[in-house]
Design a protein around this motif. Structure first.
Motif, PDB file in Angstrom:
ATOM      1  N   GLN A  96       5.545  -2.514   0.280  1.00  0.00           N
ATOM      2  CA  GLN A  96       4.689  -2.148  -0.630  1.00  0.00           C
ATOM      3  C   GLN A  96       3.187  -1.645  -0.880  1.00  0.00           C
ATOM      4  O   GLN A  96       3.580  -1.437  -2.369  1.00  0.00           O
ATOM      5  CB  GLN A  96       3.717  -3.147   0.034  1.00  0.00           C
ATOM      6  CG  GLN A  96       4.581  -4.685   0.370  1.00  0.00           C
ATOM      7  CD  GLN A  96       4.483  -6.069   1.588  1.00  0.00           C
ATOM      8  OE1 GLN A  96       2.773  -5.523   2.304  1.00  0.00           O
ATOM      9  NE2 GLN A  96       4.754  -7.157   1.986  1.00  0.00           N
ATOM     10  N   CYS A 146       7.480  -1.139  -3.993  1.00  0.00           N
ATOM     11  CA  CYS A 146       8.593  -1.338  -4.443  1.00  0.00           C
ATOM     12  C   CYS A 146       8.582  -3.009  -4.729  1.00  0.00           C
ATOM     13  O   CYS A 146       8.045  -3.763  -3.953  1.00  0.00           O
ATOM     14  CB  CYS A 146       9.598  -1.391  -2.841  1.00  0.00           C
ATOM     15  SG  CYS A 146      11.296  -1.955  -2.773  1.00  0.00           S
ATOM     16  N   GLY A 168       8.106  -8.536  -3.957  1.00  0.00           N
ATOM     17  CA  GLY A 168       6.787  -7.142  -2.971  1.00  0.00           C
ATOM     18  C   GLY A 168       5.925  -7.396  -1.914  1.00  0.00           C
ATOM     19  O   GLY A 168       6.496  -7.079  -1.499  1.00  0.00           O
TER      20      GLY A 168
END
Length: 633
Positions: free
Chosen positions: A597, A601, A396
């Protein structure tokens, strides 16, 4: 000004309904093959000419003046010969020949001085006219019968009618005789229509069949003396229908076809004409330009999106639709229009199925190119034209290589690089995808196992491989995956199989069982292109998966205030609550990465980090990564 008695007014819509009922009841006028029609027409014309000769002799025997008899003879002969005009349409020639036959009947009645038996000759002519298989000829028979009996009955009643009762009311008896001719015509029409119902209806769906469609299209394109208007055709081919038949049986396939028929019918306008051409192919005649047909095709595509319940299972019935209009094809030939729509349908298939495509000048070349690619693909593996590229999947924060996706590539000797979107659908159609998929799986798995040994920090590297719906139909697929893992030595936990959402819900029960078996071995399952199917979030809880890959179409439009942001946030939150990992595809800008971010995710994939690369390039890329591979799935 004429008036209508109270209580008998017909609203415009009601009048249209009655007219439509009458049109639907009448036989459709079988489009006889040209050779058959010409043969029948020649015989009927010869019959009319023979009658002229016979009536000439009969009139002379009856003692009529030579000039009178010759006048009758000339009237029949001229009309019969006029029906052979080479530049006239079929209908014009048919109606002219019908006139010759009815004139012969009228002349016979007049020469026979109205004896009752002579009137039966009109009925014989109706039977002869029936050979044309065009109901408008019957109408002309009725009109000419009434006109002759009324006009001549007023002028020379004793030459038309055989009794004093008829002489005194010639108009009334003209209508009576016309009624009898109508009754005979109706008898022919009923028998004809009953025969057509058997010959022109598809036995399963009860839709008109290919023959009925061709005839309807030919009539629609034949303006018949009116100002020609544009006519369009839709060619509808159900996607992956064979899979339903193979997995659920032909009975379930029939139920699916009936469901598709009902939905397509509901999407059509009142004048549109739907037919089943055979198998999983349908066609629609649209009275209007191509723009109207595109809107109709869009509605069909929309109504086919929701799943259908077949034998207790939810399956998806999607379609590729080709559209062609006489205004764009530049032809009013039925064969040209249907062929153009068929070509456009193949363009829709090539675009990934579940699409609508319109015909253009490049469609035919595109289909030829596709056929050549189909032939070339069979030799691609043996000739070493296929290779694999690898695209990193990042953590991520974008700093760590979490995994890699294996992507099949085809370097054609003359065309160069052929996009997967072109050759993968072809491989699925031909069945070559099974061999290609097995080769990709074995090669990528062996490569990942080698990287685990040769690149420091890559001992937990995951490799993702795309799987086709055709591969999942293979009952030996699980066995093949197991053999590959055993032979390459890659731990099952480090293999991810990517399938699309639509593949899963096409037959949820069978596919879910196979995927659960693979997951029990330790193999992970990812849902690729998530969010583009019909079910989306509603089905996520029931999907046997470990990873959700958010489709690039949502990432492309990802902005702080966009609707995509809300959807992406919902997918991430729901996946987290279900214990699923998430990968966002198509990350190309740092702003997208930053927002993903912020949304939490876990993994990212896209050109922002790396394009697909060769195995050597990936080895260098992975070795230079700060932390190399992570343990994320």
């Amino acid at each position: 000004m004429s008036t209508i008695a109270p209580g008998f007014e017909l609203e415009p819509k009601r009048r249209r309904t009655l007219r439509a009922f009458a049109t639907d009841w009448l036989p459709q006028g079988r489009a006889l093959p040209e050779a058959v029609w010409q043969r029948r027409h020649r015989s009927i014309v010869r019959f009319a000419l023979l009658q002229a000769v016979a009536l000439l002799l009969f009139g002379l025997i009856q003692g009529f003046a030579v000039l009178v008899v010759l006048g009758d003879f000339a009237m029949i002969v001229v009309t019969a010969l006029a029906s052979r005009a080479p530049n006239a349409s079929r209908r014009t020639r048919m109606l002219t020949a019908t006139m010759a036959l009815m004139i012969s009947s009228a002349v016979f009645v007049d020469l026979a001085r109205g004896i009752t038996e002579a009137h039966f000759y009109f009925f014989v002519m109706v039977g002869v006219v029936a050979l044309y298989q065009d109901w408008s000829a019957f109408g002309l028979c009725i009109v000419m019968t009434v006109a002759h009996h009324a006009v001549m009955g007023e002028l020379v009643p004793r030459d038309v009618y055989g009794s004093a009762v008829e002489w005194r009311s010639p108009i009334l008896w003209a209508l009576v005789h016309g009624g009898f001719v109508l009754a005979v015509s109706v008898t022919h029409l009923v028998a004809w229509r009953a025969s057509e119902d058997q010959d022109l209806a598809d036995p399963l769906t009860q839709l008109p069949n290919r023959t009925a469609f061709n005839e309807r299209l030919a009539r629609a394109l034949d303006a018949d003396g009116r100002a020609p208007g544009p006519i369009s055709v839709l060619f509808v081919d159900l996607d992956n229908f064979k899979r339903i038949n193979d997995r659920l049986g032909h009975m379930a396939g029939d139920h699916a076809l009936l469901a598709a028929t009902e939905r397509i019918t509901n999407a059509l306008r009142e004048p549109d004409f739907l037919a089943r051409l055979g198998g999983d192919e349908f066609a629609v005649v649209v009275a209007g330009p191509e723009a109207d047909a595109m809107r109709v095709a869009g509605r069909i595509n929309d109504v086919l999106q929701p799943p259908v319940t077949v034998d207790g299972r939810e399956v998806f019935i999607r379609a590729s639709i080709g559209v062609a209009g006489s205004d764009t094809v530049g032809s009013r030939d039925p064969k040209d229009l249907l062929r153009s729509a068929d070509l456009a349908m193949y363009v829709a298939k090539a675009a990934g199925k579940n699409q609508v495509a319109r015909y253009d000048a490049h469609a035919e070349q595109a289909v030829r190119d596709r056929d050549q690619l189909r032939a070339d693909l069979r030799h691609a593996i043996a000739n070493g034209q296929l290779h694999i590229e690898y695209q990193p999947i990042m953590s991520g924060d974008g700093e760590t290589v979490a995994g890699v996706e294996a992507l099949a590539r085809w370097s054609h000797p003359t065309r160069g690089a052929v996009p997967p979107a072109e050759f993968i659908p072809i491989a699925e159609e031909t069945g070559d995808i099974c061999a290609i998929g097995a080769w990709v799986l074995k090669t990528a798995t062996a490569q990942a196992a080698a990287w685990r040994q040769t690149i420091a920090g890559c001992d937990q590297l995951h490799v993702a491989v795309n799987v086709s719906a055709v591969q999942l139909d293979d009952e030996h697929f699980v066995e093949m995956v197991t053999d590959v893992l055993d032979s390459t030595g890659l731990p099952p936990e480090q293999l991810t199989l990517e399938i699309t959402e639509s593949m899963l819900v096409a037959d949820r029960v069978a596919t879910s069982g196979m995927l659960e078996t693979l997951r029990a071995l330790g193999v992970k399952v990812a849902i690729d292109d998530f969010g583009t199917g019909y079910s989306s979030l509603a089905y996520l809880a029931g999907i046997p998966a470990d990873i959700v890959k958010i489709d690039r179409s949502f990432v492309k439009d990802l902005y702080p205030q966009s609707g995509s942001r809300v959807l992406v946030q919902s997918i991430i939150d729901l996946a987290r609550s279900l214990g699923l990992d998430v990968v966002a595809e198509g990350v190309e800008r740092s702003a997208q990465a930053e927002l993903l971010q912020q949304l939490g995710c876990p993994q990212l994939q896209g050109y922002l980090y790396a394009r697909p690369m060769t195995r050597t390039e990936f080895a260098v890329y992975a070795a230079s990564s700060p932390a190399h591979a992570s343990t994320a799935a």
